[in-house]
Design an enzyme around this catalytic site. Structure first.
Site, PDB file in Angstrom:
ATOM      1  CG  ASP A 100      -0.117  -0.251   2.520  1.00  0.00           C
ATOM      2  OD1 ASP A 100       1.094  -0.004   2.524  1.00  0.00           O
ATOM      3  OD2 ASP A 100      -0.731  -0.698   3.520  1.00  0.00           O
ATOM      4  NE  ARG A 152       3.759  11.206   3.987  1.00  0.00           N
ATOM      5  CZ  ARG A 152       4.882  10.628   3.578  1.00  0.00           C
ATOM      6  NH1 ARG A 152       5.133   9.376   3.873  1.00  0.00           N
ATOM      7  NH2 ARG A 152       5.773  11.306   2.870  1.00  0.00           N
ATOM      8  CD  GLU A 186       0.376   4.324   4.537  1.00  0.00           C
ATOM      9  OE1 GLU A 186      -0.549   4.982   5.078  1.00  0.00           O
ATOM     10  OE2 GLU A 186       1.570   4.663   4.622  1.00  0.00           O
ATOM     11  CD  GLU A 242       0.722  -6.661   3.267  1.00  0.00           C
ATOM     12  OE1 GLU A 242       0.636  -5.428   3.326  1.00  0.00           O
ATOM     13  OE2 GLU A 242       1.603  -7.308   3.866  1.00  0.00           O
TER      14      GLU A 242
HETATM   15  C1  UD1 Z   1       6.724   4.836   3.643  1.00  0.00           C
HETATM   16  C2  UD1 Z   1       5.329   4.432   3.171  1.00  0.00           C
HETATM   17  C3  UD1 Z   1       4.569   3.736   4.305  1.00  0.00           C
HETATM   18  C4  UD1 Z   1       5.381   2.592   4.895  1.00  0.00           C
HETATM   19  C5  UD1 Z   1       6.758   3.091   5.282  1.00  0.00           C
HETATM   20  C6  UD1 Z   1       7.603   1.940   5.752  1.00  0.00           C
HETATM   21  C7  UD1 Z   1       4.234   5.904   1.547  1.00  0.00           C
HETATM   22  C8  UD1 Z   1       3.451   7.136   1.333  1.00  0.00           C
HETATM   23  N1  UD1 Z   1       4.579   5.640   2.799  1.00  0.00           N
HETATM   24  O1  UD1 Z   1       6.562   5.815   4.662  1.00  0.00           O
HETATM   25  O2  UD1 Z   1       3.358   3.228   3.800  1.00  0.00           O
HETATM   26  O3  UD1 Z   1       4.702   2.116   6.035  1.00  0.00           O
HETATM   27  O4  UD1 Z   1       7.399   3.686   4.150  1.00  0.00           O
HETATM   28  O5  UD1 Z   1       8.718   2.366   6.478  1.00  0.00           O
HETATM   29  O6  UD1 Z   1       4.513   5.212   0.599  1.00  0.00           O
HETATM   30  N2  UD1 Z   1      14.330   8.281   4.638  1.00  0.00           N
HETATM   31  C9  UD1 Z   1      15.693   8.202   4.531  1.00  0.00           C
HETATM   32  N3  UD1 Z   1      16.242   6.977   4.238  1.00  0.00           N
HETATM   33  C10 UD1 Z   1      15.511   5.854   4.043  1.00  0.00           C
HETATM   34  C11 UD1 Z   1      14.118   5.955   4.156  1.00  0.00           C
HETATM   35  C12 UD1 Z   1      13.536   7.165   4.439  1.00  0.00           C
HETATM   36  O7  UD1 Z   1      16.399   9.172   4.705  1.00  0.00           O
HETATM   37  O8  UD1 Z   1      16.093   4.795   3.796  1.00  0.00           O
HETATM   38  C13 UD1 Z   1      13.711   9.588   4.949  1.00  0.00           C
HETATM   39  C14 UD1 Z   1      13.721  10.565   3.745  1.00  0.00           C
HETATM   40  O9  UD1 Z   1      13.932  11.869   4.232  1.00  0.00           O
HETATM   41  C15 UD1 Z   1      12.287  10.452   3.247  1.00  0.00           C
HETATM   42  C16 UD1 Z   1      11.524  10.246   4.521  1.00  0.00           C
HETATM   43  O10 UD1 Z   1      12.352   9.394   5.316  1.00  0.00           O
HETATM   44  O11 UD1 Z   1      11.886  11.605   2.525  1.00  0.00           O
HETATM   45  C17 UD1 Z   1      10.141   9.639   4.419  1.00  0.00           C
HETATM   46  O12 UD1 Z   1      10.134   8.506   3.574  1.00  0.00           O
HETATM   47  P1  UD1 Z   1       8.758   8.093   2.829  1.00  0.00           P
HETATM   48  O13 UD1 Z   1       8.988   6.857   2.039  1.00  0.00           O
HETATM   49  O14 UD1 Z   1       8.207   9.264   2.095  1.00  0.00           O
HETATM   50  O15 UD1 Z   1       7.756   7.854   4.032  1.00  0.00           O
HETATM   51  P2  UD1 Z   1       7.736   6.746   5.148  1.00  0.00           P
HETATM   52  O16 UD1 Z   1       7.223   7.376   6.391  1.00  0.00           O
HETATM   53  O17 UD1 Z   1       9.021   6.037   5.164  1.00  0.00           O
END
Ligand code: UD1
Ligand code: UDP
Length: 384
Positions: free
Chosen positions: A98, A212, A134, A120
């Site tokens: 999702d 989020r 999601e 899933e």
């Molecule tokens: C995302 C998914 C969420 C999932 C989660 C798992 C969406 C909208 N959200 O949320 O469904 O539950 O992943 O963890 O698809 N960042 C890093 N390094 C990384 C990963 C993230 O620096 O390896 C930081 C970056 O600044 C990035 C921020 O985290 O912009 C948020 O990452 P993002 O994928 O947008 O949202 P998640 O909260 O991780």
């Protein structure tokens, strides 16, 4: 008859953990030509999973930005995937769960009139904004997909209620397949803090929080509850919290929990470290989806730091409780599990409503059946 070209697409940590055993299954079968494309919506947190499971994607869109927005993720995935699909022309694209990568992957495949399989499938809360985004991502992928691999019978019923009945298979969740490859009695952690914990004398509580819809006030309350617990049970519990790399989460966790001796804020763990830590822990407090599936299989009680869940099976089995996002409610529920051996014993039972370790085999069989390569449908997963 030629081989079926199947492309798996994923971008975040949980998708990678849950798709890894499927990539391996597809690679091992002579009927498939398997391709793997990562969007790298997560960078570091994705790469550690690829390392652990020895997966080398043929395509890497490398889209991650600091504090990325839903629109940038979606648009970068759509544009990148268009090029990839034009190069490979897969017979089937597989997306998972999702996330924004999931939605964009399914939409990009649909734009090229490529069949979509949703792994899933069928999880629902019924609340458009929770989890956000999601719930809508998985609903929209449900409309776009041709094949739906539901972990449980409940998920199948959710799809049936939306009029989706063709190409649906109940397979179990691939995360249970993954768990079978990572948990070991003699496992040595590489994160030093984890080797020094006293798992016998102390109640080790694993914490994660990243969603989020919890940004802002709910996350404040969750962090306050954790602080309150750490102080109230200073000599009894150790909180181990691998903090998600999102800057929003990092700021919140460190500002509330730094400086407490029994709170260990550590870097995100590799999947095998996380699974083995949970296996040795007392209980889990989390807003994560994946942890709600893994901890029951390991016999660990879970308090869910959310208002609802799309994973009601373990709640029904009695090993998961919804604690909500209020400081006092969370504190009260956690205290009960720390103080009362009877309350703890009721929840600490290993149950496996999410799978039996054979989901990937069923998914591969389901694909062959769908494409007419076999007359026999896969046997369905039954939650016993
Ligand atoms: C995302 C998914 C969420 C999932 C989660 C798992 C969406 C909208 N959200 O949320 O469904 O539950 O992943 O963890 O698809 N960042 C890093 N390094 C990384 C990963 C993230 O620096 O390896 C930081 C970056 O600044 C990035 C921020 O985290 O912009 C948020 O990452 P993002 O994928 O947008 O949202 P998640 O909260 O991780
Ligand atoms: N996980 C991990 N390291 C960590 C925290 C979680 O490997 O430090 C694993 C966890 O075991 C589960 C998955 O990541 O398999 C869950 O991912 P996350 O909580 O980020 O996302 P969600 O499941 O909520 O979508």
């Amino acid at each position: 008859m030629g081989k079926l070209k199947v492309m798996t697409i994923f971008g975040t940590r949980p998708e990678a953990i849950k798709m890894a055993p499927l990539v391996k299954e597809l690679e091992s079968r002579p009927e498939f030509e398997s391709y793997c494309c990562v969007t790298a919506q997560h960078r570091q947190m994705l790469d550690t999973v690829l390392d652990i499971f020895h997966i080398k994607p043929q395509f890497d869109l490398d889209i991650m930005e600091d504090r990325q927005t839903l629109s940038t993720i979606t648009s970068k995935c759509l544009l990148g995937l268009e090029e990839v699909f034009q190069q490979v022309r897969p017979d089937l694209v597989l997306v998972h769960g999702d996330t924004s990568t999931t939605f964009a992957g399914a939409l990009a495949a649909f734009y090229q009139q490529i069949s979509v399989g949703h792994v899933e499938a069928g999880l629902r809360t019924g609340d458009k904004y929770s989890p956000f985004p999601e719930e809508m991502n998985r609903s929209m992928v449900g409309r776009l997909a041709d094949l739906h691999f539901c972990p449980t019978e409940t998920n199948r019923r959710n799809l049936a209620a939306e009029g989706i009945a063709r190409g649906v298979f109940v397979t179990g969740n691939t995360v249970i397949d993954a768990l079978g490859t990572t948990v070991r009695r003699d496992f040595q952690f590489t994160t030093p803090a984890l080797n020094h914990l006293d798992y016998q004398e102390k109640k080790v509580i694993v914490v994660t929080c990243h969603r989020r819809e919890n940004y802002g006030e709910p996350m404040e309350q969750i962090m306050n509850a954790l602080r309150r617990l750490a102080l109230a049970y200073e000599n009894e519990i150790e909180l181990v919290y691998p903090v998600h790399l999102s800057p929003v989460v990092q700021d919140s966790a460190h500002s509330h929990l730094d400086g407490l001796d029994n709170v260990h804020l550590v870097e995100p763990l590799t999947a095998d470290e996380m699974h083995n830590l949970m296996a040795r822990s007392y209980m889990v407090m989390t807003d994560s989806g994946g942890l709600q599936e893994e901890a029951p299989a390991l016999g660990k009680p879970v308090l869910v730091l959310r208002r609802e869940t799309e994973r009601p099976e373990a709640v029904a089995a009695g090993t998961v409780r919804i604690a909500g996002t209020g400081e006092l409610d969370i504190f009260a529920m956690a205290s009960e599990l720390i103080d009362s051996p009877a309350a703890y014993a009721v929840m600490a039972r290993a149950v496996n409503p999410y799978g039996d370790g054979r989901a990937c085999r069923r998914i591969a069989d389901g694909i062959l059946y769908y494409f007419g390569r076999t007359d026999r449908p896969p046997e369905m997963f039954k939650n016993r």
